[in-house]
Design an enzyme around this catalytic site. Structure first.
Site, PDB file in Angstrom:
ATOM      1  N   CYS A   8       5.287  -8.482   1.074  1.00 36.83           N
ATOM      2  CA  CYS A   8       4.619  -7.517   2.153  1.00 36.83           C
ATOM      3  C   CYS A   8       5.786  -7.211   3.092  1.00 36.83           C
ATOM      4  O   CYS A   8       6.778  -7.677   3.019  1.00 36.83           O
ATOM      5  CB  CYS A   8       3.598  -7.675   2.862  1.00 36.83           C
ATOM      6  SG  CYS A   8       3.507  -9.157   3.961  1.00 36.83           S
ATOM      7  N   ARG A  14      -0.488  -9.884   4.488  1.00 37.78           N
ATOM      8  CA  ARG A  14      -1.069  -9.769   3.356  1.00 37.78           C
ATOM      9  C   ARG A  14      -0.473 -10.572   2.284  1.00 37.78           C
ATOM     10  O   ARG A  14      -1.097 -11.163   1.174  1.00 37.78           O
ATOM     11  CB  ARG A  14      -0.419  -8.191   2.974  1.00 37.78           C
ATOM     12  CG  ARG A  14      -1.407  -7.267   3.681  1.00 37.78           C
ATOM     13  CD  ARG A  14      -0.799  -5.834   3.560  1.00 37.78           C
ATOM     14  NE  ARG A  14       0.376  -5.608   4.113  1.00 37.78           N
ATOM     15  CZ  ARG A  14       1.149  -4.778   3.749  1.00 37.78           C
ATOM     16  NH1 ARG A  14       0.521  -3.476   3.281  1.00 37.78           N
ATOM     17  NH2 ARG A  14       2.436  -4.568   4.529  1.00 37.78           N
ATOM     18  N   ASP A 122      -2.295  -2.784   5.881  1.00 36.13           N
ATOM     19  CA  ASP A 122      -1.609  -3.650   6.561  1.00 36.13           C
ATOM     20  C   ASP A 122      -2.687  -3.979   7.803  1.00 36.13           C
ATOM     21  O   ASP A 122      -2.840  -3.039   8.574  1.00 36.13           O
ATOM     22  CB  ASP A 122      -0.173  -3.210   7.211  1.00 36.13           C
ATOM     23  CG  ASP A 122       0.399  -4.542   7.799  1.00 36.13           C
ATOM     24  OD1 ASP A 122      -0.238  -5.588   8.265  1.00 36.13           O
ATOM     25  OD2 ASP A 122       1.645  -4.472   8.159  1.00 36.13           O
TER      26      ASP A 122
END
Length: 151
Positions: A8, A14, A122
């Site tokens: 990420c 994440r 996100d």
């Protein structure tokens, strides 16, 4: 040994969750899972405290992870590179040396059902519910990935 990398932006929200979730679903003697970020904002730090709390609430401990930045050598060290969104995909592919490198990179939700979003949102600027939602999304897709990998 099949090596899988989750990527990420900052490697604090994440990808650490995806790393912990997939790792928990695969036998450690056959698979290695790691994570990285395309940015260098948090190198050496623990995942975000909300990711740690969400993982813990779901029976996972991700406090052994440390944030690191994606490197070109990761193409040599990993068989599959799952990215969380299109921006991460583009940043990783920019570092690719050839089509073999590019062929390793996949959007993690690419093979999920058409009803799911194509990008993992996100949760960084959100609240605990956003982290819970991301966990649920990643848990579902990691279950499918683990099932395929174990075949």
């Amino acid at each position: 040994m099949t090596r899988i990398l989750m990527v990420c932006l900052g490697n604090i929200c994440r990808s650490p969750l995806a790393h912990g979730i997939l790792e928990s679903k695969l036998p450690a003697d056959k698979f290695e899972v790691d994570s990285a970020g395309t940015g260098n904002y948090h190198i050496g730090k623990l995942p975000d405290h909300r990711s740690i709390a969400t993982a813990k609430a779901n029976g996972l401990d991700i406090t052994n992870q440390r944030c690191r930045q994606f490197e070109r050598s990761d193409f040599d060290n990993f068989d599959i590179i799952y990215v969380m969104d299109q921006s991460n995909y583009e940043n990783v592919v920019k570092l690719a040396r050839d089509t073999n490198d590019i062929s390793k990179v996949k959007l993690i939700l690419e093979d999920a059902s058409s009803t799911t979003p194509q990008e993992v949102p996100d949760p960084y600027w959100g609240d605990s519910k956003d982290f819970d939602d991301v966990y649920a999304l990643l848990d579902e897709v990691c279950e499918k990935i683990a099932s395929e990998l174990k075949k």
